[in-house]
Design a protein around this motif. Sequence first.
Motif, PDB file in Angstrom:
ATOM      1  N   ASN A   1       5.562  37.262  -4.334  1.00 36.80           N
ATOM      2  CA  ASN A   1       6.806  37.910  -3.928  1.00 36.80           C
ATOM      3  C   ASN A   1       8.012  37.102  -4.404  1.00 36.80           C
ATOM      4  OD1 ASN A   1       5.927  40.244  -2.569  1.00 36.80           O
ATOM      5  ND2 ASN A   1       5.409  39.043  -0.760  1.00 36.80           N
ATOM      6  N   VAL A   2       8.976  37.799  -4.961  1.00 30.78           N
ATOM      7  CA  VAL A   2      10.221  37.174  -5.420  1.00 30.78           C
ATOM      8  C   VAL A   2      11.382  37.910  -4.764  1.00 30.78           C
ATOM      9  CG1 VAL A   2      11.662  36.627  -7.413  1.00 30.78           C
ATOM     10  CG2 VAL A   2       9.168  36.554  -7.622  1.00 30.78           C
ATOM     11  N   ARG A   3      12.286  37.161  -4.163  1.00 32.78           N
ATOM     12  CA  ARG A   3      13.424  37.769  -3.486  1.00 32.78           C
ATOM     13  C   ARG A   3      14.589  37.921  -4.465  1.00 32.78           C
ATOM     14  NH1 ARG A   3      14.270  38.193   1.835  1.00 32.78           N
ATOM     15  NH2 ARG A   3      12.650  36.630   2.244  1.00 32.78           N
ATOM     16  N   LEU A   4      15.054  39.152  -4.661  1.00 30.07           N
ATOM     17  CA  LEU A   4      16.169  39.446  -5.552  1.00 30.07           C
ATOM     18  C   LEU A   4      17.380  39.880  -4.738  1.00 30.07           C
ATOM     19  CD1 LEU A   4      14.422  41.435  -8.443  1.00 30.07           C
ATOM     20  CD2 LEU A   4      14.975  39.001  -8.349  1.00 30.07           C
ATOM     21  N   LEU A   5      18.549  39.474  -5.201  1.00 30.54           N
ATOM     22  CA  LEU A   5      19.792  39.820  -4.529  1.00 30.54           C
ATOM     23  C   LEU A   5      19.993  41.334  -4.538  1.00 30.54           C
ATOM     24  CD1 LEU A   5      22.356  38.578  -3.231  1.00 30.54           C
ATOM     25  CD2 LEU A   5      23.432  38.696  -5.486  1.00 30.54           C
ATOM     26  N   LEU A   6      20.333  41.884  -3.382  1.00 27.25           N
ATOM     27  CA  LEU A   6      20.615  43.310  -3.179  1.00 27.25           C
ATOM     28  C   LEU A   6      19.377  44.199  -3.245  1.00 27.25           C
ATOM     29  CD1 LEU A   6      23.874  43.718  -5.329  1.00 27.25           C
ATOM     30  CD2 LEU A   6      23.679  43.176  -2.901  1.00 27.25           C
ATOM     31  N   ILE A   7      18.231  43.623  -3.571  1.00 30.05           N
ATOM     32  CA  ILE A   7      17.002  44.410  -3.668  1.00 30.05           C
ATOM     33  C   ILE A   7      15.997  43.979  -2.612  1.00 30.05           C
ATOM     34  CG2 ILE A   7      15.039  45.010  -5.132  1.00 30.05           C
ATOM     35  CD1 ILE A   7      16.840  44.763  -7.537  1.00 30.05           C
ATOM     36  N   GLY A   8      15.864  42.671  -2.433  1.00 28.76           N
ATOM     37  CA  GLY A   8      14.889  42.148  -1.497  1.00 28.76           C
ATOM     38  C   GLY A   8      13.646  41.652  -2.192  1.00 28.76           C
ATOM     39  N   ASN A   9      12.530  41.635  -1.506  1.00 32.29           N
ATOM     40  CA  ASN A   9      11.279  41.143  -2.066  1.00 32.29           C
ATOM     41  C   ASN A   9      10.632  42.160  -2.988  1.00 32.29           C
ATOM     42  OD1 ASN A   9      11.430  38.699  -0.767  1.00 32.29           O
ATOM     43  ND2 ASN A   9      10.053  39.240   0.899  1.00 32.29           N
ATOM     44  N   VAL A  10      10.259  41.695  -4.171  1.00 30.02           N
ATOM     45  CA  VAL A  10       9.503  42.515  -5.116  1.00 30.02           C
ATOM     46  C   VAL A  10       8.377  41.655  -5.680  1.00 30.02           C
ATOM     47  CG1 VAL A  10      11.461  43.964  -5.762  1.00 30.02           C
ATOM     48  CG2 VAL A  10      11.004  41.874  -7.053  1.00 30.02           C
ATOM     49  N   LYS A  11       7.349  42.292  -6.184  1.00 25.15           N
ATOM     50  CA  LYS A  11       6.257  41.568  -6.812  1.00 25.15           C
ATOM     51  C   LYS A  11       6.708  41.043  -8.174  1.00 25.15           C
ATOM     52  CE  LYS A  11       3.415  42.567  -3.468  1.00 25.15           C
ATOM     53  NZ  LYS A  11       3.038  41.520  -2.478  1.00 25.15           N
ATOM     54  N   LEU A  12       6.206  39.873  -8.519  1.00 23.96           N
ATOM     55  CA  LEU A  12       6.595  39.261  -9.787  1.00 23.96           C
ATOM     56  C   LEU A  12       6.217  40.139 -10.973  1.00 23.96           C
ATOM     57  CD1 LEU A  12       7.770  36.875 -11.314  1.00 23.96           C
ATOM     58  CD2 LEU A  12       5.558  35.736 -11.172  1.00 23.96           C
ATOM     59  N   TRP A  13       5.069  40.809 -10.884  1.00 17.88           N
ATOM     60  CA  TRP A  13       4.650  41.625 -12.021  1.00 17.88           C
ATOM     61  C   TRP A  13       5.580  42.827 -12.218  1.00 17.88           C
ATOM     62  CZ3 TRP A  13       3.240  46.715 -12.358  1.00 17.88           C
ATOM     63  CH2 TRP A  13       2.920  47.396 -11.174  1.00 17.88           C
ATOM     64  N   HIS A  14       6.261  43.273 -11.159  1.00 15.17           N
ATOM     65  CA  HIS A  14       7.228  44.356 -11.303  1.00 15.17           C
ATOM     66  C   HIS A  14       8.407  43.921 -12.183  1.00 15.17           C
ATOM     67  CE1 HIS A  14       5.745  46.164  -7.214  1.00 15.17           C
ATOM     68  NE2 HIS A  14       4.949  46.465  -8.232  1.00 15.17           N
ATOM     69  N   ILE A  15       8.897  42.712 -11.940  1.00 13.52           N
ATOM     70  CA  ILE A  15      10.010  42.182 -12.736  1.00 13.52           C
ATOM     71  C   ILE A  15       9.597  42.059 -14.196  1.00 13.52           C
ATOM     72  CG2 ILE A  15      11.536  40.200 -13.082  1.00 13.52           C
ATOM     73  CD1 ILE A  15      11.265  39.591 -10.111  1.00 13.52           C
ATOM     74  N   THR A  16       8.426  41.494 -14.420  1.00 11.18           N
ATOM     75  CA  THR A  16       7.935  41.295 -15.783  1.00 11.18           C
ATOM     76  C   THR A  16       7.731  42.620 -16.495  1.00 11.18           C
ATOM     77  OG1 THR A  16       6.803  39.299 -15.022  1.00 11.18           O
ATOM     78  CG2 THR A  16       6.143  40.177 -17.160  1.00 11.18           C
ATOM     79  N   ALA A  17       7.169  43.593 -15.793  1.00 10.69           N
ATOM     80  CA  ALA A  17       6.918  44.902 -16.394  1.00 10.69           C
ATOM     81  C   ALA A  17       8.220  45.572 -16.828  1.00 10.69           C
ATOM     82  CB  ALA A  17       6.164  45.800 -15.407  1.00 10.69           C
ATOM     83  N   VAL A  18       9.254  45.497 -15.993  1.00  5.44           N
ATOM     84  CA  VAL A  18      10.543  46.114 -16.329  1.00  5.44           C
ATOM     85  C   VAL A  18      11.143  45.459 -17.571  1.00  5.44           C
ATOM     86  CG1 VAL A  18      12.937  46.388 -15.571  1.00  5.44           C
ATOM     87  CG2 VAL A  18      11.059  46.872 -13.988  1.00  5.44           C
TER      88      VAL A  18
END
Length: 280
Positions: free
Chosen positions: A151-168
Amino acid sequence: MGIIDDLKMQYKMGGIAVQVIFWNLLCFLISLVFFYQFQLGIFNYPNWVALSSEPSVLVTKPWTLISYAFFHYGFGHLFFNMMVLHFFSTLFLTFFNTKQFLGLYLLSAFFSGLAFVIAYYFLNLSSAMVGASGAIMAILVATTTYRPLMNVRLLLIGNVKLWHITAVILVLDFMQFRIANTGGHIAHLAGAFFGFIFIKLLQNGIDLSRILNNPFKKSKRAPFKKVHKNYPKSAPKPSSRIVVKDKTQQQIDEILDKISQSGYDSLTQEEKEFLFKAGK
């Protein structure tokens, strides 16, 4: 002298990721003095600094497969790359050591640059490239390959999975491949591929970072070798050391599980300090 001393202290205490960022900043300052054309407002890098797509130039200047990854085309280019590098390196160094970080940065820069030259040769294009993006992508994908559900916490979004960030990020690179900055996107995708291979090989016992750490030197440790030794009665038994090591490893595993479930920011200050000391 106060500012200089403070920078020296940050360089020494900041770790390998901060040191790499300092190297990039230093190269940018050098480029402002020697390669910036104030009349045109652009950087004009010579082919012994930037990576040329011409194989004939690369053959005579092979060091550019590394040097290009420490120079940038502008302050915005540098600032964005260094911010992303700092963020991704924090994730990577949660699981791996400093030698592996530096090895991955340099080797992925080399691989990304080589992919750029080969791709431009077959596309019949000619250009030059600078920037650390390929190496940064390798660090991101390497961490994602190892802990995709972290889990990675992003500003204004909250927690997302790391693979989601990489995929985008990878999808955006594919979408813009032939629209603009083709060479940069080739380097990104090549770096991503190298980061994936780096971790897969590491999981199979092959550490590519050893290439930069005297690969011919025999390891002082002999893993998995069981040795029987008689100890005198007065000497302390080695079993207590094994127990301490097991407890330490167990605590490390518990912290890593917590990171994979709730993200690095969920750790307490004591847990962060413990993980930092254990990784030395």
